[in-house]
Scaffold this active site. Structure first.
Site, PDB file in Angstrom:
ATOM      1  N   LYS A   1       0.726  -1.133   0.117  1.00  0.00           N
ATOM      2  CA  LYS A   1       0.103   0.247  -0.047  1.00  0.00           C
ATOM      3  C   LYS A   1       0.932   1.400  -0.025  1.00  0.00           C
ATOM      4  O   LYS A   1       1.771   1.282   0.879  1.00  0.00           O
ATOM      5  CB  LYS A   1      -0.890  -0.053   1.164  1.00  0.00           C
ATOM      6  CG  LYS A   1      -1.654   1.209   1.420  1.00  0.00           C
ATOM      7  CD  LYS A   1      -2.537   1.237   2.590  1.00  0.00           C
ATOM      8  CE  LYS A   1      -3.448   2.677   3.053  1.00  0.00           C
ATOM      9  NZ  LYS A   1      -4.105   2.636   4.171  1.00  0.00           N
TER      10      LYS A   1
ATOM     11  N   ARG B   1      -7.838  -0.495   1.023  1.00  0.00           N
ATOM     12  CA  ARG B   1      -8.366  -1.784   0.343  1.00  0.00           C
ATOM     13  C   ARG B   1      -8.835  -1.378  -1.192  1.00  0.00           C
ATOM     14  O   ARG B   1      -8.605  -2.200  -2.204  1.00  0.00           O
ATOM     15  CB  ARG B   1      -9.622  -2.343   1.080  1.00  0.00           C
ATOM     16  CG  ARG B   1     -10.674  -1.261   1.239  1.00  0.00           C
ATOM     17  CD  ARG B   1     -11.674  -1.668   2.393  1.00  0.00           C
ATOM     18  NE  ARG B   1     -10.933  -1.232   3.588  1.00  0.00           N
ATOM     19  CZ  ARG B   1     -11.620  -1.347   5.008  1.00  0.00           C
ATOM     20  NH1 ARG B   1     -12.784  -2.096   5.040  1.00  0.00           N
ATOM     21  NH2 ARG B   1     -11.190  -0.967   5.868  1.00  0.00           N
TER      22      ARG B   1
ATOM     23  N   GLU C   1      -9.417   3.595   2.206  1.00  0.00           N
ATOM     24  CA  GLU C   1      -8.947   3.672   0.787  1.00  0.00           C
ATOM     25  C   GLU C   1      -7.927   2.685   0.397  1.00  0.00           C
ATOM     26  O   GLU C   1      -7.781   2.436  -0.719  1.00  0.00           O
ATOM     27  CB  GLU C   1      -8.315   5.131   0.519  1.00  0.00           C
ATOM     28  CG  GLU C   1      -6.826   5.538   1.088  1.00  0.00           C
ATOM     29  CD  GLU C   1      -6.757   5.316   2.512  1.00  0.00           C
ATOM     30  OE1 GLU C   1      -7.694   5.420   3.434  1.00  0.00           O
ATOM     31  OE2 GLU C   1      -5.509   5.057   2.911  1.00  0.00           O
TER      32      GLU C   1
ATOM     33  N   ASP D   1      -2.514  10.147   3.780  1.00  0.00           N
ATOM     34  CA  ASP D   1      -4.061   9.691   4.005  1.00  0.00           C
ATOM     35  C   ASP D   1      -4.709  10.604   4.877  1.00  0.00           C
ATOM     36  O   ASP D   1      -4.712  10.517   6.079  1.00  0.00           O
ATOM     37  CB  ASP D   1      -4.129   8.259   4.415  1.00  0.00           C
ATOM     38  CG  ASP D   1      -5.444   7.763   4.750  1.00  0.00           C
ATOM     39  OD1 ASP D   1      -6.585   8.614   4.240  1.00  0.00           O
ATOM     40  OD2 ASP D   1      -5.769   6.842   5.336  1.00  0.00           O
TER      41      ASP D   1
ATOM     42  N   ASP E   1       1.370   6.283   5.793  1.00  0.00           N
ATOM     43  CA  ASP E   1       0.608   5.303   5.140  1.00  0.00           C
ATOM     44  C   ASP E   1       0.974   4.721   3.785  1.00  0.00           C
ATOM     45  O   ASP E   1       0.372   3.827   3.051  1.00  0.00           O
ATOM     46  CB  ASP E   1      -0.844   5.752   4.807  1.00  0.00           C
ATOM     47  CG  ASP E   1      -2.054   5.057   4.897  1.00  0.00           C
ATOM     48  OD1 ASP E   1      -1.951   3.916   5.608  1.00  0.00           O
ATOM     49  OD2 ASP E   1      -2.812   5.391   4.505  1.00  0.00           O
TER      50      ASP E   1
ATOM     51  N   ASP F   1     -12.416   6.955   3.897  1.00  0.00           N
ATOM     52  CA  ASP F   1     -11.023   6.763   4.689  1.00  0.00           C
ATOM     53  C   ASP F   1     -10.617   5.356   4.567  1.00  0.00           C
ATOM     54  O   ASP F   1      -9.495   4.807   5.071  1.00  0.00           O
ATOM     55  CB  ASP F   1     -11.351   7.557   6.311  1.00  0.00           C
ATOM     56  CG  ASP F   1     -10.026   7.357   6.750  1.00  0.00           C
ATOM     57  OD1 ASP F   1      -8.832   7.519   6.121  1.00  0.00           O
ATOM     58  OD2 ASP F   1      -9.893   7.559   7.957  1.00  0.00           O
TER      59      ASP F   1
ATOM     60  N   LYS G   1     -10.128  12.800   8.189  1.00  0.00           N
ATOM     61  CA  LYS G   1      -9.683  12.409   9.465  1.00  0.00           C
ATOM     62  C   LYS G   1      -9.662  13.456  10.434  1.00  0.00           C
ATOM     63  O   LYS G   1      -9.488  14.793  10.064  1.00  0.00           O
ATOM     64  CB  LYS G   1      -8.315  11.789   9.417  1.00  0.00           C
ATOM     65  CG  LYS G   1      -8.071  10.565   8.751  1.00  0.00           C
ATOM     66  CD  LYS G   1      -6.713   9.973   8.938  1.00  0.00           C
ATOM     67  CE  LYS G   1      -6.547   8.558   8.130  1.00  0.00           C
ATOM     68  NZ  LYS G   1      -7.283   7.458   8.791  1.00  0.00           N
TER      69      LYS G   1
HETATM   70  N1  BES Z   1      -4.217   4.415   7.001  1.00  0.00           N
HETATM   71  C1  BES Z   1      -5.611   4.174   7.649  1.00  0.00           C
HETATM   72  C2  BES Z   1      -5.130   3.010   8.875  1.00  0.00           C
HETATM   73  C3  BES Z   1      -4.553   3.544  10.237  1.00  0.00           C
HETATM   74  C4  BES Z   1      -5.266   4.485  10.960  1.00  0.00           C
HETATM   75  C5  BES Z   1      -3.221   3.281  10.219  1.00  0.00           C
HETATM   76  C6  BES Z   1      -4.638   4.709  12.103  1.00  0.00           C
HETATM   77  C7  BES Z   1      -2.719   3.519  11.491  1.00  0.00           C
HETATM   78  C8  BES Z   1      -3.262   4.272  12.436  1.00  0.00           C
HETATM   79  C9  BES Z   1      -6.699   3.506   6.778  1.00  0.00           C
HETATM   80  O1  BES Z   1      -6.568   4.092   5.536  1.00  0.00           O
HETATM   81  C10 BES Z   1      -7.716   3.943   7.518  1.00  0.00           C
HETATM   82  O2  BES Z   1      -7.985   5.256   7.411  1.00  0.00           O
HETATM   83  N2  BES Z   1      -8.719   2.947   7.990  1.00  0.00           N
HETATM   84  C11 BES Z   1      -9.929   3.347   8.496  1.00  0.00           C
HETATM   85  C12 BES Z   1     -10.782   2.319   8.022  1.00  0.00           C
HETATM   86  C13 BES Z   1     -12.215   2.664   8.400  1.00  0.00           C
HETATM   87  C14 BES Z   1     -12.829   4.025   8.023  1.00  0.00           C
HETATM   88  C15 BES Z   1     -13.261   1.619   8.165  1.00  0.00           C
HETATM   89  C16 BES Z   1      -9.689   3.179  10.061  1.00  0.00           C
HETATM   90  O3  BES Z   1      -9.093   2.382  10.516  1.00  0.00           O
HETATM   91  O4  BES Z   1     -10.043   4.183  10.890  1.00  0.00           O
HETATM   92 ZN    ZN Z   2      -4.889   4.710   4.722  1.00  0.00          ZN
HETATM   93 MN    MN Z   3      -7.891   5.918   5.433  1.00  0.00          MN
END
Ligand code: BES
Ligand code: ZN
Ligand code: MN
Length: 498
Positions: free
Chosen positions: A267, A353, A351, A272, A290, A349, A279
């Site tokens: 990835k 996947r 994204e 992000d 990210d 968010d 966020k």
């Molecule tokens: N890059 C983030 C995941 C992440 C969040 C990694 C915090 C490390 C610390 C990912 O793209 C994301 O934002 N995931 C969301 C998914 C949710 C919206 C289903 C998450 O984990 O909040």
């Molecule tokens: Zn992300």
């Molecule tokens: Mn995200």
């Protein structure tokens, strides 16, 4: 760094520094026992006087010890003698490396070994030693002004072995450790660079540089026109809010003729912000990390090319930013993935996947022997496992087990989470084939379930490195994980760890 091995006794070896260990119960390691004898009991006296306690993390630097050829004797604690673990071994070496870093020591001979840790042998002891010292010496100074101060004086690491038979193993382990440090440092640099420097194009240029550096690596960087032609609309939906062009990086290393390749998909979200599902502000800077999945697979490519391993390895990195704007994807938008499945984007968010599913579909053309995707995918993974284990999820328990075993051997561990069919239910959509989120419960697993829809018939596993790829707080920075584990997986695949 020069690497070498020696069968000389610790007291006889001329060098800037010999590194030896003592145990918490007063037992001396092999090197320490030899130093003690030739110095007429200096170490035993220190133990007796309470100046040397043998605790892990403790150290003592002696100079000009009578009867010892080396300029310095660096003694580190190894904890209880019947209880040495890989992690304690590495902490002891880190302690030594911190001291060495701020000294004028140019060459060190290590007499620390894993004798008392069951299965490990001269190969792994040497590899951990070089890897641990290398990681401790790593510095990131690229974005500080002024001329960087001169680096540490250390130029040579020599590993003491019990027999000539062990020397070849140890040298191999040391060389592998050095290559792994190189891959980790590359991954760490990419992770630590700010998002205004480490852009998708920058990642592409870094991959191309590796292609120029190693003849065995060919790199292609596809632009948005080609990505569109491939039908990667899920990937493109993520980049629609940013001005920076997305890239699809494809690196191929050929070391094993017509064998099916290992494929690593990373990835590469260089920042992000969450997109329209923005966020919260605090800590958002950390979303520059990210792209650590991408960094780790590119770093692993560097390890494999450096070691000229007899394996075929393909690295695929979809890379872009996830920003909000008037052209950004909206929650509610429905997009068509490269595989033809439609996705309702309920949260922009989620994204990672969306870019990975198209990259996984694209990767089918390589007919992978095994395909792993590596991603800082979910905050839920950090809640589930914290910062010590990478999460591994796969339909194949055998593959998950192999990955966990490689993680243990590399001391870069992973832990399996289930992805049984039940979880898929959470991805149901009234309007598309499925949604891109599955609610809060089991968030790391539903993300993997989403990816599993695109990997049918492939020997696939997903690694969520959200908790392991970087550290927050005062030690904020990229860790270089899981380069050691990925390297171990490749090394094992071509039987190169013996
Ligand atoms: N890059 C983030 C995941 C992440 C969040 C990694 C915090 C490390 C610390 C990912 O793209 C994301 O934002 N995931 C969301 C998914 C949710 C919206 C289903 C998450 O984990 O909040
Ligand atoms: Zn992300
Ligand atoms: Mn995200």
């Amino acid at each position: 760094m020069e690497l070498g091995t020696t069968t000389s006794a610790a007291s006889r070896r001329a060098s800037d520094c010999v590194l030896v260990g003592v145990y918490a119960d007063g037992d001396l390691g092999v090197g320490a026992a030899d130093i003690d004898q030739s110095s007429k009991g200096v170490l035993k006296k220190l133990v007796k006087d309470g100046d040397l306690n043998g605790k892990v993390g403790s150290s003592l630097l002696l100079t000009a010890v009578a009867g010892v050829r080396a300029k310095r004797v660096l003694i580190v604690g190894l904890g209880k003698s019947n209880n040495l673990t890989i992690s304690k071994f590495r902490r002891a070496i880190s302690t030594a490396a911190k001291l060495i870093k701020s000294s004028k020591i140019a060459d060190v001979v290590s007499y620390l070994n894993l004798e008392s840790v069951g299965e490990t042998d001269a190969y792994y002891a040497a590899r951990y030693t070089v890897e641990t010292i290398g990681c401790e010496l790593y510095r990131f100074t690229e974005t500080k002004s002024g001329r960087p101060s001169r680096g540490p004086a250390l130029k040579e690491i020599c590993i003491a072995v019990a027999s000539r038979g062990d020397a070849a193993k140890a040298l191999r382990g040391a060389e592998h450790g050095q290559a792994i440090v190189g891959g980790m440092s590359l991954a760490r640099d990419l992770g630590n660079l700010p998002p205004n420097i480490c852009t998708p194009a920058y990642l592409g240029r870094t991959a191309q540089k590796l292609g120029r550096q190693y003849k065995s690596v060919t790199t292609k960087v596809l632009g948005e026109a080609e990505i569109k032609r491939l039908g990667m609309h899920s990937f493109l939906s993520v980049t629609s809010g940013t001005e920076l062009p997305a890239k699809l990086i494809v690196m191929q290393y050929k070391g094993a003729g017509k064998d099916k390749p290992i494929v690593l998909v990373g990835k590469g979200i260089t920042f992000d912000a969450g997109g329209i599902s923005l966020k919260p502000g605090p800590g958002m800077d950390e979303m520059k990390f990210d792209m650590c999945g991408a960094a780790s697979v590119i770093g692993t490519m560097a390890v494999v090319a450096k070691l000229k391993l007899p394996v075929n390895l393909t690295v695929v990195v979809p890379t872009c930013e996830n920003l909000p704007s008037g052209t950004a994807t909206r929650p509610g938008d429905i997009i068509e993935s490269m595989a033809g499945k439609t996705i309702e984007v309920l949260n922009t968010d989620a994204e990672g996947r969306l870019i990975l599913c198209d990259a996984l579909t694209y990767s089918r053309r390589f007919k992978p022997a095994v395909i792993l995707d590596v991603a800082t995918l979910t905050g839920a993974c950090v809640i589930a496992l914290g910062h010590h284990h990478t999460a591994v999820m796969s339909r194949s328990d055998a593959l998950a087990r192999d990955i966990m075993a490689a993680g243990v051997a590399a001391d870069d561990r992973a832990w399996q989470l289930p992805i049984d069919g039940e979880y898929e239910q959470q991805l149901k959509s009234n309007f598309a084939d499925f949604a891109n989120i599955g609610g809060r419960e089991g968030g790391a697993i539903t993300a993997a379930s989403f990816l599993s829809k695109f990997t049918s018939d492939m020997n696939w596993a997903h690694l969520d490195i959200a908790g392991t790829a970087w550290k927050s707080g005062s030690a904020k920075g990229s860790t270089g994980r899981p380069v050691p584990m990925l390297s171990e997986i490749v090394l094992r695949h071509c039987h190169a760890t013996a």
